[in-house]
Design an enzyme around this catalytic site. Structure first.
Site, mmCIF file in Angstrom:
data_model
loop_
_atom_site.group_PDB
_atom_site.id
_atom_site.type_symbol
_atom_site.label_atom_id
_atom_site.label_comp_id
_atom_site.label_asym_id
_atom_site.label_seq_id
_atom_site.Cartn_x
_atom_site.Cartn_y
_atom_site.Cartn_z
ATOM 1 N N TYR A 50 0.828 -1.208 0.000
ATOM 2 C CA TYR A 50 0.000 0.000 0.000
ATOM 3 C C TYR A 50 0.862 1.257 0.000
ATOM 4 O O TYR A 50 0.642 2.183 -0.795
ATOM 5 C CB TYR A 50 -0.923 -0.006 1.214
ATOM 6 C CG TYR A 50 -1.809 1.214 1.298
ATOM 7 C CD1 TYR A 50 -2.942 1.324 0.499
ATOM 8 C CD2 TYR A 50 -1.512 2.256 2.173
ATOM 9 C CE1 TYR A 50 -3.760 2.445 0.561
ATOM 10 C CE2 TYR A 50 -2.321 3.377 2.250
ATOM 11 C CZ TYR A 50 -3.438 3.467 1.442
ATOM 12 O OH TYR A 50 -4.236 4.581 1.508
ATOM 13 N N LYS B 210 1.225 4.206 -2.961
ATOM 14 C CA LYS B 210 0.867 5.604 -2.756
ATOM 15 C C LYS B 210 2.070 6.522 -2.944
ATOM 16 O O LYS B 210 1.926 7.662 -3.416
ATOM 17 C CB LYS B 210 0.256 5.796 -1.365
ATOM 18 C CG LYS B 210 -1.109 5.120 -1.201
ATOM 19 C CD LYS B 210 -2.120 5.633 -2.228
ATOM 20 C CE LYS B 210 -3.509 5.045 -2.016
ATOM 21 N NZ LYS B 210 -4.501 5.554 -3.000
#
Length: 456
Positions: free
Chosen positions: A195, A199
Site C-alpha cells: 500500500y 501511494k
C-alpha cells in the site's frame, strides 16, 4: 479534531500541524460546496460507489456541476438517488461500469463519457484498495502486486484515457486531475509495504503528469484524512488504541476537493495537499509557497513542490516569516529570472557570464540550472533570492558587479557559487551548511538544463 501533537499517532505525516494554524476532521462552513458555482462543469470520479468517492460525487453535485459521471464495479443506483435528493437542480448523472485495472474497461469508459459529455473539467482518481497486512517474505506475490495494480496502474490507465477529454475543455476553464493519495506515501509502517509503495509511486505519477500537461491541466494529490471507510473494514475494524486517529469524515475530503478545484490554481500543480489543513488559510499562502518565474515562463511557477517528505527541509515553508497582505502581494507580483542554457558548470567564468546575461534583463535571479549529467560538479543548482546578505562585507563589490545586490537571500547555496563567493577554503563548509539548511534537494529536470535555450 485530529489527535493533538502530544497524542500517539501512527499515521502522523509531515506538515500535519505545521502548514496551517488550524486543522479539521470534518467539513466546515468555509468549504461548503453550496457556496461555490460549478455550473457548466463536467466531472468524472472513479471508485464512487461508496466511501470517499461517493462523498466527492455528492459534493460536486451540491456545487452545481452540470454533468457528473461515476465509475465503479458495483451498482450506482443508490448514489444516483442520493444526488437527486441532495440538489435543487440535479446534474446529469452517468453511471459507468469500470474496472480501473483493465485497459479495455478504462478505454470503454472514456469513450462513453466522451460521447455523453464531449469534454471533461475534473478527473478524480479515487479508486484504491488497502491490501492485506503482512511482512514481505510472508506475502503472496499476486496479492501484493494487485495493490499496485489498483492504486498505481489504475490511475495511470484512467489518466491516460481521460486526458484527451480534459484537453478539449477551454484553456481558460478549470481542468484538473486529482489523485487520491495517502499520508502512507510518506510513512514506513511494516506489514503495509504494498500500500505505501503504491501511494508513494502515485505521488511521483502526480508530479510527472503535472509536468507533462500543466499548467493547462493541473494535477495534484490529496491525503483525504484518516477515515474509517470500507477500505479499512469500517469503524468496527479499527483497533481501540487507534480509534482516536481515524476521525476524519468522508465529507471533509469531498468538500475539500471541490473547494480546491473551484478555481484555476496553477500553483497546486504537482503538490500533495492534506485535507485536514485549513484550506482557505492554505490558499492565502500562495505567495509564500510559490515564486513566479518571469523570463521564459511568465505564467509558470518555480518548481518547489511541497511534497511533504520532510517539512523541515522543504523550501516552500522553511524559514518563511508570516507576511502582511501587502508584502505577500508584492512578492507574488515580483518577476524573477531563470538562468538557462548550455554551459560548463565547472568553470566559474562561464557561470559568471551566464548570470550577467540574465541579470542584464532583470536584476533578480531565482535559479541557476545545472547540468544533471554532472552531479559531482554541478549538483543541485537551485538558487533562490540571491544577494550579498550572506557575504555582505567580503563580496559586496562582486555582487554589485552582477547587479544582484538588491535581491534577498534565503540561504540556498549552489556548489559553484559557494566556491566563487566563499573561496575554495570555505567550499566544503558552505555546501555542508546548505545541506543542513535543507536546500540542496530535488535535482532539476535534465531538459531544463540541456534544452539549449539561451538567453538573449
Amino acid at each position: 479534531m485530529p489527535p493533538s501533537k502530544d497524542q500517539p499517532n501512527i499515521l502522523r505525516g509531515p506538515g500535519d500541524y505545521e502548514v496551517t494554524t488550524r486543522v479539521h476532521n470534518d467539513t466546515y462552513p468555509e468549504i461548503d460546496p453550496r457556496l461555490l458555482n460549478l455550473q457548466g462543469k463536467s466531472v468524472f470520479v472513479t471508485g464512487g460507489s461508496r466511501g470517499l468517492g461517493r462523498s466527492m460525487a455528492l459534493s460536486f453535485a451540491k456545487a452545481g456541476v452540470s454533468k457528473i459521471a461515476v465509475g465503479a464495479r458495483s451498482s450506482l443506483e443508490s448514489l444516483a438517488k442520493e444526488i437527486a435528493e441532495a440538489c435543487v437542480n440535479p446534474p446529469e448523472f452517468l453511471p459507468v461500469k469500470l474496472d480501473v485495472t483493465d485497459e479495455a474497461s478504462v478505454a470503454a469508459a472514456a469513450t462513453e463519457v466522451g460521447r455523453a459529455f464531449g469534454q471533461l473539467n475534473v478527473l478524480v482518481n479515487n479508486a484504491g484498495i488497502l491490501g492485506k497486512y503482512g511482512l514481505i517474505a510472508d506475502s503472496d506475490p499476486e496479492e501484493w502486486w494487485e495493490v499496485l495494480n489498483v492504486n498505481l496502474r489504475g490511475p495511470y490507465l484512467v489518466t491516460r484515457a481521460f486526458v484527451p477529454l480534459l484537453l478539449k475543455a477551454s484553456k481558460d476553464d478549470i481542468r484538473y486531475i486529482v489523485n487520491v493519495c495517502s499520508v502512507g506515501a510518506h510513512l514506513t509502517n511494516p506489514t503495509l509495504s504494498s500500500y505505501q509503495v503504491s501511494k508513494n509511486a502515485l505521488l511521483k505519477l502526480t508530479t510527472l503528469t503535472n509536468a507533462e500537461y500543466g499548467p493547462g491541466v493541473i494535477t495534484f494529490a490529496i491525503h483525504p484524512g484518516n477515515s474509517p471507510t470500507d477500505i479499512m473494514g469500517g469503524p468496527e475494524a479499527i483497533p481501540p488504541h487507534h480509534k482516536h486517529v481515524f476521525v476524519e469524515t468522508p465529507e471533509l475530503s469531498g468538500d475539500s476537493v471541490v473547494f480546491l478545484v473551484s478555481k484555476r490554481r496553477e500553483w497546486l500543480g504537482g503538490r500533495y495537499i492534506n485535507c485536514t489543513w485549513d484550506l482557505p488559510e492554505l490558499v492565502s499562502k500562495e505567495a509564500e509557497i510559490c515564486i513566479p518565474v518571469g523570463l521564459y515562463q511568465a505564467k509558470e511557477y518555480v518548481d518547489i513542490p511541497f511534497n511533504g517528505l520532510r517539512p523541515e527541509i522543504d523550501t516552500a515553508f522553511q524559514g518563511r516569516k508570516q507576511r502582511t497582505p501587502e508584502q505577500a502581494r508584492r512578492a507574488q507580483l515580483a518577476k524573477y529570472n531563470v538562468v538557462k542554457g548550455g554551459m560548463d558548470n565547472r568553470r566559474d567564468s562561464q557561470i559568471f557570464i551566464r548570470i550577467k546575461r540574465s541579470t542584464k534583463h532583470n536584476p533578480r535571479l531565482v535559479r541557476l540550472v545545472g547540468n544533471k549529467s554532472r552531479p559531482a560538479t554541478s549538483g543541485i543548482c537551485r538558487v533562490d533570492f540571491f544577494d550579498c546578505t550572506a557575504q555582505k562585507q567580503r563580496d559586496k563589490a562582486q555582487w554589485q558587479s552582477l547587479k544582484l545586490s538588491k535581491a534577498q537571500v534565503t540561504g540556498s547555496v549552489v556548489t559553484h557559487l559557494t566556491q566563487i563567493l566563499s573561496g575554495n577554503s570555505q567550499r566544503t563548509a558552505g555546501i555542508q551548511r546548505a545541506r543542513e539548511l535543507g536546500q540542496i534537494i530535488w535535482p532539476l529536470a535534465a531538459e531544463q538544463s540541456d534544452s539549449g535555450n539561451s538567453l538573449p
